[in-house]
Design an enzyme around this catalytic site. Structure first.
Site, PDB file in Angstrom:
ATOM      1  N   ASP A  69       0.870  -1.168   0.000  1.00  7.69           N
ATOM      2  CA  ASP A  69       0.000   0.000   0.000  1.00  7.69           C
ATOM      3  C   ASP A  69       0.910   1.223   0.000  1.00  7.69           C
ATOM      4  OD1 ASP A  69      -2.333   1.607   0.512  1.00  7.69           O
ATOM      5  OD2 ASP A  69      -3.204  -0.151   1.473  1.00  7.69           O
ATOM      6  N   ASP A  95      -2.842   4.754  -2.096  1.00  7.71           N
ATOM      7  CA  ASP A  95      -3.807   5.300  -1.152  1.00  7.71           C
ATOM      8  C   ASP A  95      -4.128   6.769  -1.394  1.00  7.71           C
ATOM      9  OD1 ASP A  95      -5.024   4.745   1.647  1.00  7.71           O
ATOM     10  OD2 ASP A  95      -3.945   6.623   1.942  1.00  7.71           O
ATOM     11  N   GLU A 145      -6.483   4.221  -5.478  1.00  2.00           N
ATOM     12  CA  GLU A 145      -7.723   4.530  -4.761  1.00  2.00           C
ATOM     13  C   GLU A 145      -8.123   5.922  -5.232  1.00  2.00           C
ATOM     14  OE1 GLU A 145      -9.496   4.709  -0.234  1.00  2.00           O
ATOM     15  OE2 GLU A 145      -7.612   5.696  -0.650  1.00  2.00           O
ATOM     16  N   HIS A 189     -11.080  -2.866   3.583  1.00  2.86           N
ATOM     17  CA  HIS A 189     -10.877  -2.606   5.009  1.00  2.86           C
ATOM     18  C   HIS A 189     -11.559  -1.329   5.485  1.00  2.86           C
ATOM     19  CE1 HIS A 189      -8.192  -0.060   2.882  1.00  2.86           C
ATOM     20  NE2 HIS A 189      -7.871   0.580   3.984  1.00  2.86           N
ATOM     21  N   ASP A 190     -12.172  -0.579   4.579  1.00  3.02           N
ATOM     22  CA  ASP A 190     -12.810   0.686   4.952  1.00  3.02           C
ATOM     23  C   ASP A 190     -14.327   0.598   5.043  1.00  3.02           C
ATOM     24  OD1 ASP A 190     -10.447   2.132   5.147  1.00  3.02           O
ATOM     25  OD2 ASP A 190     -10.467   2.688   3.035  1.00  3.02           O
TER      26      ASP A 190
HETATM   27  C1  GLC Z   1      -7.524   5.357   2.486  1.00  5.83           C
HETATM   28  C2  GLC Z   1      -7.437   4.051   3.249  1.00  5.83           C
HETATM   29  C3  GLC Z   1      -7.990   4.260   4.629  1.00  5.83           C
HETATM   30  C4  GLC Z   1      -7.182   5.335   5.313  1.00  5.83           C
HETATM   31  C5  GLC Z   1      -7.126   6.611   4.492  1.00  5.83           C
HETATM   32  C6  GLC Z   1      -6.076   7.529   5.007  1.00  5.83           C
HETATM   33  O1  GLC Z   1      -8.816   5.740   2.242  1.00  5.83           O
HETATM   34  O2  GLC Z   1      -8.088   3.052   2.547  1.00  5.83           O
HETATM   35  O3  GLC Z   1      -8.009   3.091   5.385  1.00  5.83           O
HETATM   36  O4  GLC Z   1      -7.751   5.609   6.568  1.00  5.83           O
HETATM   37  O5  GLC Z   1      -6.809   6.352   3.143  1.00  5.83           O
HETATM   38  O6  GLC Z   1      -4.808   7.016   4.742  1.00  5.83           O
END
Ligand code: GLC
Length: 567
Positions: free
Chosen positions: A103, A203, A260, A335-336
């Site tokens: 990640d 991310d 993402e 995971h979110d």
């Molecule tokens: C992304 C991740 C999340 C995290 C955020 C800040 O959205 O998937 O889990 O809290 O970024 O890094």
């Protein structure tokens, strides 16, 4: 676009799997998952058919946001093991033809990162320019942006400066306008790619460009603040950074990059993915989240009763637009989010066969499917009843904001049980022994409680049961791998007049076609197909009731039945 092996699309026919390392397998018995635990379970993943493995962050971190707050990008957090463990995982995974993705969190770092510590300690130093530090004369934050985790996006330092954090206050945003900082990031990325990584999941990358001048906006909630999105998401000029990032790093390796990338309008998809895109592919969130929260979960604009049709329109639009320019990445869990079944199906109907249907509807979409750990077991939300059992920073913030707005604790807790990210972060249940076999017997208590259903919903039980959700995921994997059309066939929605139905065809270059039809209804129903069916390739459960008619076949679907047909 025709993805073929050994080119920009070498990854497209693979099945991807996401691991939340803290919760996958605890090999050393400290109650937290670790890299050795993942290495131990590689055969499980290979047998499932996994070809790409995305690890949520394992870098050194104070763990304010589960590792998405990095204090050393070139080291492994001792919680997860050592660099030697990481090298071993890479070696063992490669042996099984599983490519590992890390990640890449480069919108922000941890406030405990040495660069931020230096910037805090020495106002005016070079490192201060790597972040967004500001001073104000009136004692107020520099603008009224709301952090994505709730509250102001600015934190005051002891010496009266402010710094920007779009996420938690322990996650200061990195200032991408600074070329020295960018060069440091590129160097770090090459360090990992040189180790032989398969690539990265990237991310929060759409946030790296901020609106120049960091202007305030008209308040959109009673808290006087404004969503930061219009000012800090996909802002013009971001393309210059992303092009440079690609050229300085990814382009020099045969790696896959999955961004993402929430909030990228369809007309800009070709900038992001495809032959000239900044990334290999991306997660499109337009169909992932039907809610709009406002300033907290308790101000959620459309809880529960979101419109199936709106969601489906977004899904179809995403598929149609993506295939014009490149190849997507499809998912229903990560995971979110809470477990997907809760979003789609009332609790009274939660059952393994419904999980199978939810598997079918997304697995055969056009795009590389991602399985999130435990999804292949049909895991549900664990039903949290106490905020003391919650670890997630964003959940705690939402809970606090709800109480501050006058909600009773029990009411706020109901929202936590529904929306918390910890729903999907409880330990993976390997068997029915103590703590679900997550840790060796006699270990420390797991960092989050094990799921109350672990005695029945666990990997060992499902491996032994040919009718389990896990066995079904293996069938889906085998089917997707058996037919090239499931990889590169064209997507077209069908039967749009029916509500609570996801139905589409995939058509290969040779004209062969498969149809996927999934009912999200709790009633049996009959649909008239616009074609004649060859054979049934897969069904979530029960017999498939088809009657042949001259102008197309008629399909009677059981409640929540999903089918894949040749036709
Ligand atoms: C992304 C991740 C999340 C995290 C955020 C800040 O959205 O998937 O889990 O809290 O970024 O890094």
């Amino acid at each position: 676009m025709k993805p073929t092996q050994n080119d920009r699309y070498w990854w497209a026919d693979r099945i991807a799997y996401q691991i939340y390392p803290r919760s996958f397998r605890d090999a050393n018995g400290d109650g937290t998952g670790d890299l050795k635990g993942i290495t131990e379970k590689l055969d499980y993943l290979r047998d499932l058919g996994v070809g790409l493995l995305w690890l949520s962050p394992v870098y050194r971190s104070p763990m304010d946001d589960g590792g998405y707050d990095i204090s050393d990008y070139r080291d492994i957090d001792p919680l997860f093991g050592s660099m030697a463990d990481m090298d071993e995982l890479l070696r063992e995974a490669n042996k099984r033809d599983i490519r590992v993705l890390m990640d890449l969190v480069i919108n922000h770092c941890s406030d405990e990162h040495p660069l931020f510590q230096k910037a805090l300690a020495e106002p005016g130093c070079e490192e201060e320019g790597f972040f967004y530090f500001r001073r104000t004369s009136d004692g107020n934050p520099p603008n009224n942006w709301r952090s994505m985790f709730g509250g102001s996006a600015w934190e005051r330092t002891a010496d009266g400066r402010w710094y920007l954090h779009l996420f938690s206050k322990k996650q200061p945003d990195l200032n991408w306008e600074n070329p020295t900082l960018r060069a440091k990031l590129y160097d770090m990325i090459r360090f990992w790619l040189d180790k032989g990584l398969g690539g990265f999941r990237i991310d929060a990358i759409v946030h790296i460009k901020k609106q120049p001048g960091l202007p305030s906006g008209p308040r959109n909630e009673p808290d006087g603040m404004v969503d930061c999105f219009p000012y800090a998401r996909n802002i013009p000029g971001i393309g210059d950074f992303l092009t440079e990032l690609r050229e300085q790093t990814f382009d020099r390796y045969q790696c896959v990059t999955i961004a993402e990338a929430a909030g990228v309008p369809n007309r800009q998809l070709a900038d992001y993915i495809g032959p000239n895109g900044y990334f290999s592919t991306m997660f499109d969130f337009s169909y992932a989240e039907p809610y709009s929260y406002g300033h907290g979960w308790h101000t959620c604009k459309n809880p529960g009763e979101w419109s199936f049709r709106c969601w489906r329109d977004a899904l179809y639009a995403s598929q149609l637009e993506t295939q014009k320019v490149g190849y997507g990445a499809v998912f229903t869990e990560n995971h979110d989010y809470p477990r997907a079944i809760q979003k789609f199906v009332p609790e009274k109907d939660h059952a393994p066969e419904v999980q199978k249907m939810l598997g079918i509807f997304y697995f055969f979409l056009r795009g590389m499917p991602f399985i999130y750990q435990g999804q292949e077991l049909g895991m549900t939300n664990p039903g949290f009843t106490s905020i003391d059992r919650i670890n997630d920073i964003s959940t705690k913030n939402h809970y606090r904001v709800a109480l501050a707005d006058g909600l009773e604790p029990a009411e706020a807790m109901r929202l936590v049980a529904r929306y918390s990210r910890d729903n999907a972060r409880v330990p993976f249940p390997w068997d029915d022994s103590e703590n679900g076999g997550f840790s060796p017997a006699g270990s420390a208590e797991p960092w989050l409680p094990v799921h109350p259903d672990y005695r029945t919903v666990n990997a060992a039980a499902e491996l032994a049961d040919p009718d389990s959700v896990l066995a079904f995921y293996k069938k889906m994997v085998a089917l997707r791998k058996s037919e090239r059309l499931f990889v590169d066939g064209t997507f077209a929605p069908v039967l749009k007049r029916y509500d609570k139905l996801v139905a589409y065809t995939r058509t290969g270059a040779d004209g062969r076609r498969a149809a996927v039809i999934c009912s999200f209804s709790d009633r049996a129903r009959t649909v008239k197909l616009p074609f004649a069916v060859g054979k049934v390739l897969l069904a979530s459960h029960g017999e498939v009731a088809l009657s042949h008619c001259p102008d197309g076949d008629v399909l009677t679907l059981k409640p929540y039945q999903g089918v894949v047909l040749e036709g």
